[in-house]
Design a protein around this motif. Structure first.
Motif: not given
Lengths: 314, 339
Positions: A187, A255, A259-260, A262-263, A295, B26-29
């Motif tokens: 992504q 995955r 995501s990690r 990315t954040n 998140k 999801r993309e941001d967890g």
């Protein structure tokens, strides 16, 4: 779950304190001295008086009013001989030849693709600057023009290098290397271009099984690790694999790692931390040590702690 | 409505397969039913009768990003004379989209988009079942026209939820100026009479016929008794609807999609709920947008699920709105104390 928070409070504005900056106007004095060295630390604000227009010429990011050179953007002052310019902090990507960029196809035109690369104009990728199936030295024929969408179609992401500039300032890209081409298995995250440092290599592999491509235009591609032996060799140029849009099977751990990362990048960008490989590695290790949810990285407290920890290490 | 951004096939399948995985990611967890953080402030436009600014998905440190919506209400006096004006007041909602939010859209496409948003919002909010009682001024003569204007300043997905939340916050914040009816009489040379004196004046003249049961208003105009008073809150302000967007992908659904997720799972079900104080949330509107279909049997369960999330959203928003009220009153008091 939904939670509401407040907007950050704007700095308390007092109309009578607003005129204070006339006192510390020593920049003007500095610039008039011949041995002035722009320290790079001082930021201009729009409307700030830099120097007299008699002694200096106005460059980008400045304008002249009442015989004074005034900054029109927030940024750092740069001086070349008598030319004063301000390099803006928040700006679109200013390309240079040889830069690695990540872009997205916006349009397919005769013999060329238009690519959104976060620049002022769309970049151009000519059909003659991509590798085509059937050998690197192959000539482009008419049938290639007719099936351009089999290589790249609208919305596709690609990594490319800036090859040259057109007369109107638009950049021309090329993907004539096996490192470049279409992107899959991951992504995209986008940050201000000024935060990407120039590195020895912009292809990073993190030990958590994640590949990163840091485009100098602020687009970052985060994907599943490609194993070295799976990378296409010079002789084994496989058009199927290079122009494929089909993802591999990606397991849950990868995955989560994507995501990690990315954040983490989002948090660092929000705090305006320039991105390098070491910063990313440190940040990733810190996040793993905290054992929090993915998140939660985006929550203000964790973000604050992360940035403090990173800056303490350096 | 097509997706607002184009993403590559690889990105699309990456998002879709992550949604199908167990557990979904999801993309941001976030999990499927998590919202991004929502920032809200009321009373942001000093000249409006009520206003709110809302942002979904921006972190407080960031300069930009997220879905940002500005909502403001403005009251206008209308003469009820058969044109558009309605006895008892009316509400007109307008949504405008900033071109900066959609740099890739042509002006025509932007107009279409605005129209879509405007229609949905107007139909739900100006519905008779939600009509506030205190929008009338003089029966049969004057009424308030409540203009609710919203601007989408940037779009990072889930615009419908943001619009409804901002609209609710702005309506909640709206104050209707207090009015007083006045009538003109030839007798006594006293031109103005407050409303409570009107009846007395009339009984002095010839007695009304017992057969005349029509209520003929004698007041012809009104004034504002207190110019500095902002007025009373709009009645029924707890009722204003909220909407929940369920983004449907195969057998699962998720909330608060980002732009990319909207592009990867374009089918969405929008359910708007009103919140009467005594009964459970009431469905005000249902829209199914995007390609694909949902079997009728599944629709029912989806709507009831949406109700659950709407109630959660309502509770959280209610707390935040009361907080905002407190914050602003506190600020006003502090400023007053400093003088």
């Amino acid at each position: 779950m939904i939670t509401f928070a407040s907007f950050p409070a704007p700095p308390e504005f007092d109309a009578y304190l607003g005129t204070k900056h006339y006192e510390d106007n020593d920049m003007e004095v500095d610039l008039n001295e011949d041995d002035y060295e722009p320290s790079g630390r001082k930021l201009t604000s729009p409307g700030e008086v830099l120097t007299s227009s008699h002694a200096f010429m106005r460059g980008h990011g400045t304008f002249v009013e009442n015989e004074e050179v005034i900054a029109s953007v927030t940024g750092t002052i740069e001086r070349v001989n008598k030319l004063i310019s301000v390099r803006a902090i928040r700006t679109r990507y200013n390309a240079e030849v040889g830069d690695l960029v990540v872009g997205r196809i916006t349009e397919v035109q005769p013999r060329r693709w238009k690519v959104d690369a976060n620049s002022r104009q769309d970049a151009v990728l000519m059909l003659s600057s991509v590798n085509l199936p059937g050998g690197v030295q192959r000539r482009k024929v008419e049938s290639d023009e007719l099936q351009m969408r089999t290589f790249f179609e609208e919305g596709d992401l690609l990594v490319a290098e800036v090859q040259a500039f057109f007369a109107d300032g638009a950049m021309s890209l090329h993907t004539r290397s096996l490192k470049y081409g279409k992107l899959r298995n991951g992504q995209l995250v986008s940050i201000p271009p000024v935060l990407i440092r120039r590195l020895k290599s912009h292809f990073l592999s993190l030990p958590c099984g994640v590949d990163l491509i840091l485009g100098l235009n602020g687009y970052i591609w985060i994907s599943k690790l490609t194993k070295a032996n799976e990378q296409e060799g010079e002789e084994g140029f496989d058009a199927e694999a290079v122009y494929s849009s089909r993802n591999d099977d990606i397991n849950e751990a990868t995955r989560a790692a994507v995501s990690r990362v990315t954040n983490i990048i989002r948090v660092l960008a929000a705090h305006f931390v320039p991105l390098t490989d070491t910063v990313l590695l440190d940040a990733y290790e810190w996040v793993i040590e905290q054992e929090g949810d993915i998140k939660d990285i985006l929550s203000p407290e964790v973000g604050e702690a992360l940035v403090t920890a990173i800056s303490a290490q350096r | 409505m097509s997706a607002l951004i184009s993403i590559s096939k690889a990105e699309k399948s990456y998002i879709q397969s992550a949604l199908e995985a167990t557990p979904p990611l999801r993309e941001d967890g976030r999990s499927l039913y998590d919202f991004r953080s929502v920032l809200l402030a009321t009373g942001v436009a000093p000249l409006a009768n009520g206003s709110a600014r809302l942002n979904i998905g921006k972190s407080p440190e960031e300069g930009g990003g997220g879905t940002e919506v500005l909502a403001a209400t403005k009251l206008e006096v209308e003469t009820v004379d058969g044109a558009d004006a309605v006895d008892g007041g009316r509400i007109v909602c307008t949504v405008a989209c900033s071109p900066a939010a959609y740099p890739h859209l042509s002006p025509n496409a932007l107009d279409d988009l605005q129209h879509d948003y405007t229609t949905t919002l107007h139909q739900v909010i100006s519905h008779p079942s939600l009509h506030p009682k205190n929008l009338g001024i003089l029966r049969g003569k004057k009424a308030w026209l409540l203009n609710l204007d919203l601007v989408v300043l940037s779009d990072a997905g889930n615009v419908y939820d943001a619009l409804f939340m901002a609209a609710r916050a702005a309506m909640w914040d709206t104050k209707v100026p207090a009015t007083r009816a006045v009538q003109y009489t030839a007798k006594g040379g006293n031109a103005k009479k407050p409303a409570d004196e009107i009846e007395k004046m009339e009984t002095e003249g010839d007695a009304p016929s017992g057969f005349d049961t029509r209520q003929i208003p004698s007041a012809t105009d009104f004034d504002l008794p207190d110019y500095w008073d902002e007025g009373e809150v709009l009645s029924g302000r707890d009722m204003w609807p909220l909407c929940v967007t369920l983004n449907i992908h195969s057998s699962a659904y998720f909330l608060d999609a980002s732009l990319k997720e909207e592009a990867a799972a374009p089918l969405k079900l929008i359910v708007a709920f009103a919140f009467p104080s005594t009964s459970p949330p009431r469905v005000q509107a249902v829209r199914l947008l995007g390609p694909g279909d949902v079997p009728h049997t599944r629709l029912k369960s989806l709507v009831s699920e949406a109700g659950k999330y709407a109630q959660e959203m309502y509770n959280a928003l209610e707390v935040k709105l009361r907080d905002e009220d407190f914050r602003r009153n506190q600020k006003a008091r502090n400023r007053f104390a400093q003088r």
